[in-house]
Write a protein that holds these residues in place. Structure first.
Motif, PDB file in Angstrom:
ATOM      1  N   ASN A 138       6.324 -29.633  17.106  1.00  0.00           N
ATOM      2  CA  ASN A 138       7.129 -28.719  17.905  1.00  0.00           C
ATOM      3  C   ASN A 138       6.329 -27.442  18.146  1.00  0.00           C
ATOM      4  O   ASN A 138       5.431 -27.092  17.372  1.00  0.00           O
ATOM      5  N   LEU A 139       6.652 -26.758  19.236  1.00  0.00           N
ATOM      6  CA  LEU A 139       5.885 -25.594  19.701  1.00  0.00           C
ATOM      7  C   LEU A 139       6.679 -24.303  19.548  1.00  0.00           C
ATOM      8  O   LEU A 139       7.883 -24.264  19.816  1.00  0.00           O
ATOM      9  N   PHE A 140       5.968 -23.229  19.153  1.00  0.00           N
ATOM     10  CA  PHE A 140       6.523 -21.882  19.090  1.00  0.00           C
ATOM     11  C   PHE A 140       5.502 -20.916  19.669  1.00  0.00           C
ATOM     12  O   PHE A 140       4.294 -21.141  19.571  1.00  0.00           O
ATOM     13  N   PHE A 141       5.999 -19.822  20.276  1.00  0.00           N
ATOM     14  CA  PHE A 141       5.077 -18.756  20.671  1.00  0.00           C
ATOM     15  C   PHE A 141       5.722 -17.401  20.422  1.00  0.00           C
ATOM     16  O   PHE A 141       6.951 -17.287  20.303  1.00  0.00           O
ATOM     17  N   VAL A 142       4.872 -16.394  20.324  1.00  0.00           N
ATOM     18  CA  VAL A 142       5.299 -15.045  19.955  1.00  0.00           C
ATOM     19  C   VAL A 142       4.987 -14.096  21.104  1.00  0.00           C
ATOM     20  O   VAL A 142       3.884 -14.118  21.669  1.00  0.00           O
ATOM     21  N   GLN A 143       5.956 -13.242  21.433  1.00  0.00           N
ATOM     22  CA  GLN A 143       5.776 -12.211  22.453  1.00  0.00           C
ATOM     23  C   GLN A 143       6.678 -11.026  22.116  1.00  0.00           C
ATOM     24  O   GLN A 143       7.884 -11.205  21.888  1.00  0.00           O
ATOM     25  N   ASP A 144       6.075  -9.841  22.016  1.00  0.00           N
ATOM     26  CA  ASP A 144       6.828  -8.600  21.799  1.00  0.00           C
ATOM     27  C   ASP A 144       7.738  -8.670  20.571  1.00  0.00           C
ATOM     28  O   ASP A 144       8.904  -8.252  20.607  1.00  0.00           O
ATOM     29  N   GLY A 145       7.199  -9.225  19.485  1.00  0.00           N
ATOM     30  CA  GLY A 145       7.948  -9.252  18.233  1.00  0.00           C
ATOM     31  C   GLY A 145       9.026 -10.310  18.155  1.00  0.00           C
ATOM     32  O   GLY A 145       9.799 -10.347  17.188  1.00  0.00           O
ATOM     33  N   LYS A 146       9.111 -11.168  19.165  1.00  0.00           N
ATOM     34  CA  LYS A 146      10.109 -12.236  19.181  1.00  0.00           C
ATOM     35  C   LYS A 146       9.407 -13.591  19.144  1.00  0.00           C
ATOM     36  O   LYS A 146       8.282 -13.738  19.631  1.00  0.00           O
ATOM     37  N   VAL A 147      10.099 -14.573  18.574  1.00  0.00           N
ATOM     38  CA  VAL A 147       9.590 -15.947  18.523  1.00  0.00           C
ATOM     39  C   VAL A 147      10.394 -16.798  19.500  1.00  0.00           C
ATOM     40  O   VAL A 147      11.622 -16.733  19.534  1.00  0.00           O
ATOM     41  N   TYR A 148       9.680 -17.583  20.307  1.00  0.00           N
ATOM     42  CA  TYR A 148      10.299 -18.434  21.315  1.00  0.00           C
ATOM     43  C   TYR A 148       9.943 -19.893  21.031  1.00  0.00           C
ATOM     44  O   TYR A 148       8.837 -20.192  20.572  1.00  0.00           O
ATOM     45  N   THR A 149      10.882 -20.780  21.341  1.00  0.00           N
ATOM     46  CA  THR A 149      10.623 -22.219  21.192  1.00  0.00           C
ATOM     47  C   THR A 149      11.436 -22.973  22.246  1.00  0.00           C
ATOM     48  O   THR A 149      12.529 -22.520  22.629  1.00  0.00           O
ATOM     49  N   PRO A 150      10.911 -24.089  22.766  1.00  0.00           N
ATOM     50  CA  PRO A 150      11.670 -24.839  23.767  1.00  0.00           C
ATOM     51  C   PRO A 150      13.053 -25.260  23.266  1.00  0.00           C
ATOM     52  O   PRO A 150      13.228 -25.562  22.080  1.00  0.00           O
ATOM     53  N   HIS A 151      13.998 -25.260  24.178  1.00  0.00           N
ATOM     54  CA  HIS A 151      15.373 -25.637  23.866  1.00  0.00           C
ATOM     55  C   HIS A 151      15.466 -27.151  23.678  1.00  0.00           C
ATOM     56  O   HIS A 151      14.719 -27.918  24.288  1.00  0.00           O
ATOM     57  N   GLU A 152      16.404 -27.575  22.844  1.00  0.00           N
ATOM     58  CA  GLU A 152      16.589 -29.001  22.605  1.00  0.00           C
ATOM     59  C   GLU A 152      16.909 -29.750  23.896  1.00  0.00           C
ATOM     60  O   GLU A 152      16.586 -30.936  24.037  1.00  0.00           O
ATOM     61  N   ASP A 153      17.515 -29.065  24.868  1.00  0.00           N
ATOM     62  CA  ASP A 153      17.872 -29.715  26.133  1.00  0.00           C
ATOM     63  C   ASP A 153      16.665 -30.039  27.006  1.00  0.00           C
ATOM     64  O   ASP A 153      16.815 -30.700  28.045  1.00  0.00           O
ATOM     65  N   ASP A 155       2.212 -21.451  31.557  1.00  0.00           N
ATOM     66  CA  ASP A 155       1.596 -20.124  31.701  1.00  0.00           C
ATOM     67  C   ASP A 155       2.229 -19.099  30.765  1.00  0.00           C
ATOM     68  O   ASP A 155       1.579 -18.119  30.383  1.00  0.00           O
ATOM     69  N   GLU A 156       3.475 -19.321  30.358  1.00  0.00           N
ATOM     70  CA  GLU A 156       4.101 -18.415  29.386  1.00  0.00           C
ATOM     71  C   GLU A 156       3.484 -18.602  28.000  1.00  0.00           C
ATOM     72  O   GLU A 156       3.351 -17.632  27.245  1.00  0.00           O
ATOM     73  N   LEU A 157       3.101 -19.816  27.675  1.00  0.00           N
ATOM     74  CA  LEU A 157       2.371 -20.044  26.423  1.00  0.00           C
ATOM     75  C   LEU A 157       0.993 -19.393  26.491  1.00  0.00           C
ATOM     76  O   LEU A 157       0.533 -18.757  25.535  1.00  0.00           O
ATOM     77  N   GLN A 158       0.327 -19.550  27.630  1.00  0.00           N
ATOM     78  CA  GLN A 158      -1.030 -19.014  27.776  1.00  0.00           C
ATOM     79  C   GLN A 158      -1.075 -17.486  27.701  1.00  0.00           C
ATOM     80  O   GLN A 158      -2.085 -16.913  27.307  1.00  0.00           O
ATOM     81  N   SER A 159       0.013 -16.835  28.081  1.00  0.00           N
ATOM     82  CA  SER A 159       0.043 -15.370  28.045  1.00  0.00           C
ATOM     83  C   SER A 159       0.678 -14.821  26.768  1.00  0.00           C
ATOM     84  O   SER A 159       0.850 -13.605  26.634  1.00  0.00           O
ATOM     85  N   ALA A 160       1.012 -15.700  25.839  1.00  0.00           N
ATOM     86  CA  ALA A 160       1.648 -15.268  24.595  1.00  0.00           C
ATOM     87  C   ALA A 160       0.649 -14.586  23.664  1.00  0.00           C
ATOM     88  O   ALA A 160      -0.568 -14.765  23.780  1.00  0.00           O
ATOM     89  N   GLU A 161       1.186 -13.801  22.747  1.00  0.00           N
ATOM     90  CA  GLU A 161       0.349 -13.122  21.749  1.00  0.00           C
ATOM     91  C   GLU A 161      -0.099 -14.086  20.651  1.00  0.00           C
ATOM     92  O   GLU A 161      -1.219 -13.985  20.143  1.00  0.00           O
ATOM     93  N   GLU A 162       0.782 -15.004  20.270  1.00  0.00           N
ATOM     94  CA  GLU A 162       0.481 -15.996  19.240  1.00  0.00           C
ATOM     95  C   GLU A 162       1.198 -17.292  19.612  1.00  0.00           C
ATOM     96  O   GLU A 162       2.280 -17.266  20.191  1.00  0.00           O
ATOM     97  N   VAL A 163       0.589 -18.416  19.257  1.00  0.00           N
ATOM     98  CA  VAL A 163       1.217 -19.726  19.441  1.00  0.00           C
ATOM     99  C   VAL A 163       0.953 -20.533  18.168  1.00  0.00           C
ATOM    100  O   VAL A 163      -0.145 -20.482  17.610  1.00  0.00           O
ATOM    101  N   PHE A 164       1.965 -21.263  17.723  1.00  0.00           N
ATOM    102  CA  PHE A 164       1.757 -22.144  16.567  1.00  0.00           C
ATOM    103  C   PHE A 164       2.593 -23.404  16.700  1.00  0.00           C
ATOM    104  O   PHE A 164       3.551 -23.469  17.481  1.00  0.00           O
TER     105      PHE A 164
END
Length: 288
Positions: A183-198, A229-238
């Motif tokens: 599963n994928l996560f990325f970080v931007q502006d102190g928040k963590v984002y991950t794709p929705h189950e849908d 492109d949102e992943l590519q512009s993220a501060e961190e991805v894991f």
């Protein structure tokens, strides 16, 4: 290797299933991959609950309690002389009813395998796959033994000479879904984002643990619909995976990220390692 099949521990050259097993004939079954530390399965309650939910959707009778499964895993570990191990639990439809069986699969096949943990990568690169993520076979994505979509994705990476990269699956709408085995996560502006189950992803046990970890750490976590492109512009991805744990990402489709194992990734890795250290030696998992 000693393999557990329906209550018996057998040598690998004797561990066989029937050619009539619905897992073999139709890919009709489920599996879980679980990591053990110091001989204790991590997040086993969560793996069991996901397996139970998926089995209900497949109408496969879950004829094994949590305690029974835990005991079977311990037997398999001891038989193979392992403490830190990769465990695969497979539950297939069994042999009852040749042809497409419309009734409950009430005599399933259980298989448990254990092998030593290999070396895990600390960092991976990501490559967007040309192959789309297949749609869910039922109402939600299960960890099905029908793994052809993932296998074809691995073959695509090999064909494109990206031997050690992780593939990024997109759905047919072009949204990021998940990795080939993560599963994928990325970080931007102190928040963590991950794709929705849908999006059509598999709700990974480690993914769910990571979302809870963010909440416990006071880190905002959002599930949504994101483009590459949102992943590519993220501060961190894991990436997260029950066997590989948390893996940092250094680049996506050749675009280098500004930080590898950045501060939020590092904080969540520390949270994960702390949970492992708290795993009780009595063989019982706590809910985190």
């Amino acid at each position: 290797m000693k393999i557990f099949i329906n209550g018996e521990l057998l040598n690998e050259d004797q561990a066989v299933i029937s050619v009539f097993d619905h897992g073999f004939l139709y890919g009709y079954g489920l599996f879980e991959t679980i990591r053990t530390y110091r001989g204790v399965p991590f997040l086993l309650h969560e793996h069991y609950e996901r397996l139970m939910k998926s089995a209900a959707s497949y109408q496969i009778k879950m004829n094994k309690t949590y305690d029974e499964l835990q005991n079977d895993i311990y037997q398999t570990l001891r038989a193979n002389g392992l403490d830190d191990a990769y465990i695969r639990v497979t539950l297939s439809g069994g042999t009852k009813g040749l042809g497409l069986w419309g009734k409950e699969h009430d005599e399933p096949t259980w298989i448990i395998m254990a092998k030593p943990i290999g070396s895990n990568p600390a960092v991976k690169s990501l490559i967007t796959l040309e192959l789309n993520r297949s749609t869910c076979e039922g109402d939600f994505r299960t960890k099905s033994i029908s793994f052809a979509n993932n296998m074809l994705a691995k073959k695509e990476l090999e064909h494109r000479n990206h031997f050690s990269a992780e593939g990024i699956f997109l759905n047919r709408e072009g949204y990021v879904v998940e990795g080939t085995v993560s599963n994928l996560f990325f970080v931007q502006d102190g928040k963590v984002y991950t794709p929705h189950e849908d999006t059509g992803l598999l709700a990974g046990v480690t993914r769910d643990f990571m979302i809870r970890s963010c909440q416990e750490e006071g880190i905002p976590v959002l599930e949504g619909f994101y483009r590459v492109d949102e992943l590519q512009s993220a501060e961190e991805v894991f990436l997260t995976n029950s066997i590989q744990e948390i893996v940092s990402v250094d680049q996506i489709d050749g675009v280098t990220l500004p930080s590898v194992r950045g501060p939020l990734t590092d904080r969540l890795i520390h949270h994960y390692q702390t949970a492992i250290q708290k795993l009780g030696p009595d063989g019982h998992n706590k809910r985190w």
